[in-house]
Design a protein around this motif. Structure first.
Motif, PDB file in Angstrom:
ATOM      1  N   ASN A  67     -48.832   8.775 -12.009  1.00  0.00           N
ATOM      2  CA  ASN A  67     -47.788   9.352 -12.626  1.00  0.00           C
ATOM      3  C   ASN A  67     -46.345   9.078 -11.805  1.00  0.00           C
ATOM      4  OD1 ASN A  67     -48.680  10.846 -15.070  1.00  0.00           O
ATOM      5  ND2 ASN A  67     -50.243  11.471 -13.488  1.00  0.00           N
ATOM      6  N   THR A 104     -43.726  15.625 -18.828  1.00  0.00           N
ATOM      7  CA  THR A 104     -45.143  15.681 -19.008  1.00  0.00           C
ATOM      8  C   THR A 104     -45.403  16.445 -20.247  1.00  0.00           C
ATOM      9  OG1 THR A 104     -44.937  17.872 -17.964  1.00  0.00           O
ATOM     10  CG2 THR A 104     -45.831  15.932 -16.627  1.00  0.00           C
ATOM     11  N   THR A 162     -43.375   9.328 -14.182  1.00  0.00           N
ATOM     12  CA  THR A 162     -43.354  10.227 -15.423  1.00  0.00           C
ATOM     13  C   THR A 162     -42.327  11.287 -15.319  1.00  0.00           C
ATOM     14  OG1 THR A 162     -45.886   9.846 -15.542  1.00  0.00           O
ATOM     15  CG2 THR A 162     -44.963  12.064 -16.352  1.00  0.00           C
ATOM     16  N   THR A 166     -40.765  17.253 -15.401  1.00  0.00           N
ATOM     17  CA  THR A 166     -41.017  16.188 -14.703  1.00  0.00           C
ATOM     18  C   THR A 166     -42.374  16.615 -13.708  1.00  0.00           C
ATOM     19  OG1 THR A 166     -38.761  15.897 -14.549  1.00  0.00           O
ATOM     20  CG2 THR A 166     -40.334  14.923 -12.914  1.00  0.00           C
ATOM     21  N   TYR A 167     -43.141  15.442 -13.652  1.00  0.00           N
ATOM     22  CA  TYR A 167     -44.480  15.338 -13.107  1.00  0.00           C
ATOM     23  C   TYR A 167     -44.418  15.955 -11.430  1.00  0.00           C
ATOM     24  CZ  TYR A 167     -49.009  13.978 -10.878  1.00  0.00           C
ATOM     25  OH  TYR A 167     -50.158  14.231 -10.365  1.00  0.00           O
ATOM     26  N   ARG A 178     -46.044  16.276  -7.850  1.00  0.00           N
ATOM     27  CA  ARG A 178     -46.989  15.596  -6.900  1.00  0.00           C
ATOM     28  C   ARG A 178     -48.032  16.839  -6.696  1.00  0.00           C
ATOM     29  NH1 ARG A 178     -47.244  15.698  -0.851  1.00  0.00           N
ATOM     30  NH2 ARG A 178     -48.906  14.300  -0.418  1.00  0.00           N
ATOM     31  N   GLU A 228     -53.895   9.685  -9.312  1.00  0.00           N
ATOM     32  CA  GLU A 228     -53.322  10.572 -10.469  1.00  0.00           C
ATOM     33  C   GLU A 228     -51.660  10.718 -10.056  1.00  0.00           C
ATOM     34  OE1 GLU A 228     -52.756  14.980 -12.416  1.00  0.00           O
ATOM     35  OE2 GLU A 228     -54.815  14.584 -11.785  1.00  0.00           O
ATOM     36  N   ASN A 229     -51.717  11.163  -8.856  1.00  0.00           N
ATOM     37  CA  ASN A 229     -50.130  11.095  -8.293  1.00  0.00           C
ATOM     38  C   ASN A 229     -49.502   9.528  -8.462  1.00  0.00           C
ATOM     39  OD1 ASN A 229     -50.212  13.811  -7.505  1.00  0.00           O
ATOM     40  ND2 ASN A 229     -50.543  13.507  -5.535  1.00  0.00           N
ATOM     41  N   TYR A 242     -36.881  12.101 -11.221  1.00  0.00           N
ATOM     42  CA  TYR A 242     -38.439  11.431 -10.949  1.00  0.00           C
ATOM     43  C   TYR A 242     -39.053  12.242 -10.198  1.00  0.00           C
ATOM     44  CZ  TYR A 242     -36.849   7.398 -13.378  1.00  0.00           C
ATOM     45  OH  TYR A 242     -36.402   6.209 -14.238  1.00  0.00           O
ATOM     46  N   PRO A 243     -40.480  12.107 -10.521  1.00  0.00           N
ATOM     47  CA  PRO A 243     -41.453  12.879  -9.392  1.00  0.00           C
ATOM     48  C   PRO A 243     -41.479  12.640  -8.056  1.00  0.00           C
ATOM     49  CG  PRO A 243     -42.674  11.554 -11.339  1.00  0.00           C
ATOM     50  CD  PRO A 243     -41.147  11.128 -11.283  1.00  0.00           C
TER      51      PRO A 243
END
Length: 148
Positions: free
Chosen positions: A30, A36, A33, A41-42, A44, A26-27, A107-108
């Motif tokens: 994304n 969300t 991403t 921001t997504y 971790r 999932e990390n 960014y993530p």
């Protein structure tokens, strides 16, 4: 330790490591991403584990002094937490729809090298649990052959 307890311990380890691999995937999915569903921001995600059971230290101490060792009950996932200790990656891109007033995009905080290393670690732990499960199965089969 009973025969089926060994199976349960290995199975719990495999289940926990599979869940960890899912969160790592999932990390990685994304990685880019910037927004969300809630507009942020997504972040971790990190999985934490603990030993199964609600045993007390007193019980462990008594068991260790009586038998000389302690046999665990397996592992369980205690939670999935967002990584708040690392910062987002800021990149200058004023044309991006999620850019702030200064033109920077958040960014993530997902590092692909860290995630791939953790994925390899989860895979090796999963394989170790398979090996332990197969060894327990082989011992059980050998025990059944004694009765023939």
């Amino acid at each position: 330790m009973g025969l089926f307890q060994a199976f349960d311990i290995s199975a719990s380890g495999m289940t926990a490591q599979q869940f960890r691999a899912d969160i790592i995937s999932e990390n990685l999915a994304n990685l880019n991403t910037t927004r969300t569903e809630d507009g942020t921001t997504y972040r971790r995600k990190i999985v934490s584990f603990a030993e199964k059971g609600n045993d007390t230290f007193e019980r462990y101490l008594t068991e260790a002094t009586r038998r000389g060792s302690h046999v665990g009950n397996g592992v369980k996932v205690t939670g999935v937490y967002e990584d708040d200790s690392t910062d987002f990656i800021m990149e200058y891109d004023p044309s991006h729809p999620d850019a702030d007033e200064n033109g920077y995009v958040s960014y993530p905080n997902v590092n692909i090298v860290t995630e791939m290393t953790n994925l390899i670690d989860a895979n090796r732990a999963y394989e170790a649990n398979i090996t332990a499960f197969n060894a327990s199965k082989s011992m059980a089969q050998a025990g059944l052959q004694i009765g023939k």
